[in-house]
Design a protein around this motif. Structure first.
Motif, PDB file in Angstrom:
ATOM      1  N   GLN A  18      22.392 -89.875  33.013  1.00 51.28           N
ATOM      2  CA  GLN A  18      21.263 -90.445  33.272  1.00 51.28           C
ATOM      3  C   GLN A  18      20.925 -91.368  32.068  1.00 51.28           C
ATOM      4  O   GLN A  18      20.182 -92.590  32.450  1.00 51.28           O
ATOM      5  CB  GLN A  18      19.909 -89.387  33.309  1.00 51.28           C
ATOM      6  CG  GLN A  18      18.644 -90.123  33.646  1.00 51.28           C
ATOM      7  CD  GLN A  18      18.464 -90.529  34.958  1.00 51.28           C
ATOM      8  OE1 GLN A  18      19.137 -90.365  36.026  1.00 51.28           O
ATOM      9  NE2 GLN A  18      17.843 -91.785  35.046  1.00 51.28           N
ATOM     10  N   ALA A  19      20.992 -91.082  30.835  1.00 48.26           N
ATOM     11  CA  ALA A  19      20.629 -91.975  29.784  1.00 48.26           C
ATOM     12  C   ALA A  19      21.484 -93.337  29.705  1.00 48.26           C
ATOM     13  O   ALA A  19      21.189 -94.289  29.363  1.00 48.26           O
ATOM     14  CB  ALA A  19      21.080 -91.215  28.530  1.00 48.26           C
ATOM     15  N   ASN A  20      22.937 -93.237  30.179  1.00 49.76           N
ATOM     16  CA  ASN A  20      23.475 -94.269  30.359  1.00 49.76           C
ATOM     17  C   ASN A  20      23.271 -95.267  31.405  1.00 49.76           C
ATOM     18  O   ASN A  20      23.034 -96.357  31.175  1.00 49.76           O
ATOM     19  CB  ASN A  20      25.094 -93.832  30.633  1.00 49.76           C
ATOM     20  CG  ASN A  20      25.881 -93.663  29.331  1.00 49.76           C
ATOM     21  OD1 ASN A  20      25.584 -94.191  28.449  1.00 49.76           O
ATOM     22  ND2 ASN A  20      26.624 -92.639  29.600  1.00 49.76           N
TER      23      ASN A  20
ATOM     24  N   ASN B  87      26.817-103.512  23.973  1.00 45.11           N
ATOM     25  CA  ASN B  87      27.799-102.218  23.778  1.00 45.11           C
ATOM     26  C   ASN B  87      27.401-101.071  23.706  1.00 45.11           C
ATOM     27  O   ASN B  87      27.737 -99.995  22.981  1.00 45.11           O
ATOM     28  CB  ASN B  87      29.023-102.615  22.853  1.00 45.11           C
ATOM     29  CG  ASN B  87      29.671-103.734  23.343  1.00 45.11           C
ATOM     30  OD1 ASN B  87      29.802-104.049  24.463  1.00 45.11           O
ATOM     31  ND2 ASN B  87      30.244-104.542  22.230  1.00 45.11           N
ATOM     32  N   ALA B  88      26.169-100.747  24.042  1.00 47.83           N
ATOM     33  CA  ALA B  88      25.276 -99.430  24.119  1.00 47.83           C
ATOM     34  C   ALA B  88      25.895 -98.359  25.010  1.00 47.83           C
ATOM     35  O   ALA B  88      26.141 -98.765  26.151  1.00 47.83           O
ATOM     36  CB  ALA B  88      23.925 -99.824  24.178  1.00 47.83           C
ATOM     37  N   SER B  89      26.121 -97.213  24.418  1.00 50.37           N
ATOM     38  CA  SER B  89      26.410 -96.193  25.467  1.00 50.37           C
ATOM     39  C   SER B  89      26.494 -94.752  24.943  1.00 50.37           C
ATOM     40  O   SER B  89      26.335 -94.728  23.747  1.00 50.37           O
ATOM     41  CB  SER B  89      28.120 -96.499  26.123  1.00 50.37           C
ATOM     42  OG  SER B  89      29.006 -96.129  24.782  1.00 50.37           O
TER      43      SER B  89
ATOM     44  N   THR C  12      26.853 -95.147  20.772  1.00 54.69           N
ATOM     45  CA  THR C  12      27.744 -96.294  20.289  1.00 54.69           C
ATOM     46  C   THR C  12      26.831 -97.425  20.680  1.00 54.69           C
ATOM     47  O   THR C  12      26.390 -97.651  21.552  1.00 54.69           O
ATOM     48  CB  THR C  12      28.932 -96.275  21.143  1.00 54.69           C
ATOM     49  OG1 THR C  12      29.804 -95.220  20.907  1.00 54.69           O
ATOM     50  CG2 THR C  12      29.828 -97.420  20.364  1.00 54.69           C
ATOM     51  N   ALA C  13      26.596 -98.427  19.712  1.00 56.63           N
ATOM     52  CA  ALA C  13      25.998 -99.727  19.788  1.00 56.63           C
ATOM     53  C   ALA C  13      26.627-100.696  18.982  1.00 56.63           C
ATOM     54  O   ALA C  13      27.328-100.605  17.983  1.00 56.63           O
ATOM     55  CB  ALA C  13      24.389 -99.667  19.838  1.00 56.63           C
TER      56      ALA C  13
ATOM     57  N   GLY D 195      30.261-103.539  10.858  1.00 55.59           N
ATOM     58  CA  GLY D 195      30.795-104.698  11.840  1.00 55.59           C
ATOM     59  C   GLY D 195      30.217-104.888  13.399  1.00 55.59           C
ATOM     60  O   GLY D 195      28.965-104.754  13.608  1.00 55.59           O
ATOM     61  N   LYS D 196      31.143-104.643  14.425  1.00 57.58           N
ATOM     62  CA  LYS D 196      30.849-104.937  15.575  1.00 57.58           C
ATOM     63  C   LYS D 196      30.384-103.496  16.398  1.00 57.58           C
ATOM     64  O   LYS D 196      29.535-103.655  17.308  1.00 57.58           O
ATOM     65  CB  LYS D 196      32.018-105.339  16.537  1.00 57.58           C
ATOM     66  CG  LYS D 196      32.394-107.014  16.051  1.00 57.58           C
ATOM     67  CD  LYS D 196      33.459-107.572  16.852  1.00 57.58           C
ATOM     68  CE  LYS D 196      33.748-108.819  16.631  1.00 57.58           C
ATOM     69  NZ  LYS D 196      34.741-109.441  17.650  1.00 57.58           N
ATOM     70  N   LEU D 197      30.852-102.313  15.879  1.00 57.76           N
ATOM     71  CA  LEU D 197      30.275-101.038  16.598  1.00 57.76           C
ATOM     72  C   LEU D 197      29.997-100.258  15.522  1.00 57.76           C
ATOM     73  O   LEU D 197      30.660 -99.882  14.342  1.00 57.76           O
ATOM     74  CB  LEU D 197      31.615-100.478  17.584  1.00 57.76           C
ATOM     75  CG  LEU D 197      31.821-101.334  18.806  1.00 57.76           C
ATOM     76  CD1 LEU D 197      33.017-100.322  19.264  1.00 57.76           C
ATOM     77  CD2 LEU D 197      30.619-101.109  19.620  1.00 57.76           C
ATOM     78  N   VAL D 198      28.767 -99.584  15.715  1.00 54.64           N
ATOM     79  CA  VAL D 198      28.172 -98.391  14.928  1.00 54.64           C
ATOM     80  C   VAL D 198      28.127 -97.185  15.899  1.00 54.64           C
ATOM     81  O   VAL D 198      27.735 -97.332  16.969  1.00 54.64           O
ATOM     82  CB  VAL D 198      26.924 -98.904  14.474  1.00 54.64           C
ATOM     83  CG1 VAL D 198      26.113 -97.700  13.766  1.00 54.64           C
ATOM     84  CG2 VAL D 198      26.876-100.325  13.642  1.00 54.64           C
ATOM     85  N   LYS D 199      28.745 -96.096  15.348  1.00 50.11           N
ATOM     86  CA  LYS D 199      28.565 -94.889  16.146  1.00 50.11           C
ATOM     87  C   LYS D 199      27.765 -94.008  15.375  1.00 50.11           C
ATOM     88  O   LYS D 199      27.903 -93.770  13.955  1.00 50.11           O
ATOM     89  CB  LYS D 199      29.771 -94.465  16.355  1.00 50.11           C
ATOM     90  CG  LYS D 199      31.064 -95.250  17.225  1.00 50.11           C
ATOM     91  CD  LYS D 199      32.086 -94.611  17.546  1.00 50.11           C
ATOM     92  CE  LYS D 199      32.810 -95.460  18.596  1.00 50.11           C
ATOM     93  NZ  LYS D 199      34.136 -94.874  18.861  1.00 50.11           N
ATOM     94  N   MET D 200      27.342 -92.903  16.042  1.00 53.50           N
ATOM     95  CA  MET D 200      26.365 -91.758  15.524  1.00 53.50           C
ATOM     96  C   MET D 200      26.588 -90.589  16.381  1.00 53.50           C
ATOM     97  O   MET D 200      26.855 -90.830  17.665  1.00 53.50           O
ATOM     98  CB  MET D 200      24.898 -92.060  15.349  1.00 53.50           C
ATOM     99  CG  MET D 200      24.158 -90.803  15.184  1.00 53.50           C
ATOM    100  SD  MET D 200      22.499 -90.984  14.941  1.00 53.50           S
ATOM    101  CE  MET D 200      22.271 -91.935  13.092  1.00 53.50           C
ATOM    102  N   ALA D 201      27.112 -89.559  15.896  1.00 59.13           N
ATOM    103  CA  ALA D 201      27.360 -88.300  16.461  1.00 59.13           C
ATOM    104  C   ALA D 201      25.925 -87.432  16.474  1.00 59.13           C
ATOM    105  O   ALA D 201      25.390 -87.261  15.745  1.00 59.13           O
ATOM    106  CB  ALA D 201      28.584 -87.471  15.944  1.00 59.13           C
TER     107      ALA D 201
END
Length: 161
Positions: free
Chosen positions: A21-23, A36-38, A49-50, A86-92
């Motif tokens: 649902q969030a996606n 690129n948000a997911s 990811t964004a 850079g192009k992608l940042v992630k958080m767990a």
């Protein structure tokens, strides 16, 4: 002798539905299109990811609202550190399950402080409560449900009479 177990579990299916649902919500948001948000769920870890840290901060309330709609408490969500540049940042974001030792000790102490006529024992990530009367066990349930300091979602299982 009546007894029940207290556990803290998250339904994996509901978590998966909340992430889906969030996606879908991200796809509809104009400010997050093409960024690129997911969200991705693996076991009990949700990866955000964004393109930028700012977008990750915008994604957190979306995830939290979707979890709340699926009746998953946001208090069991623990965000990790940002990784990547850079192009992608992630958080767990980890969905915590199970009652840890500190919380278990605190819950057993609450029962003893209120002088309820039950026995509470920590068994790994669960707490088993036994007593002579069903009413005493229900008092323990009400005590734990009403306490604001217990932030983990609690489920009462294996109620035996």
């Amino acid at each position: 002798m009546p007894s029940f177990d207290v556990v803290s579990e998250i339904e994996q299916h509901e978590a998966s539905n909340a992430v889906d649902q969030a996606n879908r919500e991200i796809e509809r948001r104009y400010d997050l299109k093409g960024k690129n948000a997911s969200f991705e769920l693996n076991e009990s870890v949700i990866t955000l990811t964004a393109n930028e840290e700012f977008h990750i901060d915008q994604m957190k309330p979306i995830l939290e609202s979707c979890l709340l709609k699926r009746k998953i408490k946001v208090s069991c969500l623990e965000y990790g550190a940002l990784t990547g540049a850079g192009k992608l940042v992630k958080m767990a974001a980890t969905l915590q399950q199970g009652i840890d030792k500190d919380l278990g000790k605190k819950m057993v102490k609450m029962v003893k402080d209120n002088k309820l006529k039950v026995q509470a024992a920590i068994q790994g990530e669960t707490i088993r409560v036994t007593g002579k009367k069903r009413d005493d066990l229900q008092e323990v349930m009400a005590l734990w449900k009403g306490d604001e300091s217990i932030t983990m979602p609690l489920q009462f299982k294996n109620f035996k009479d």
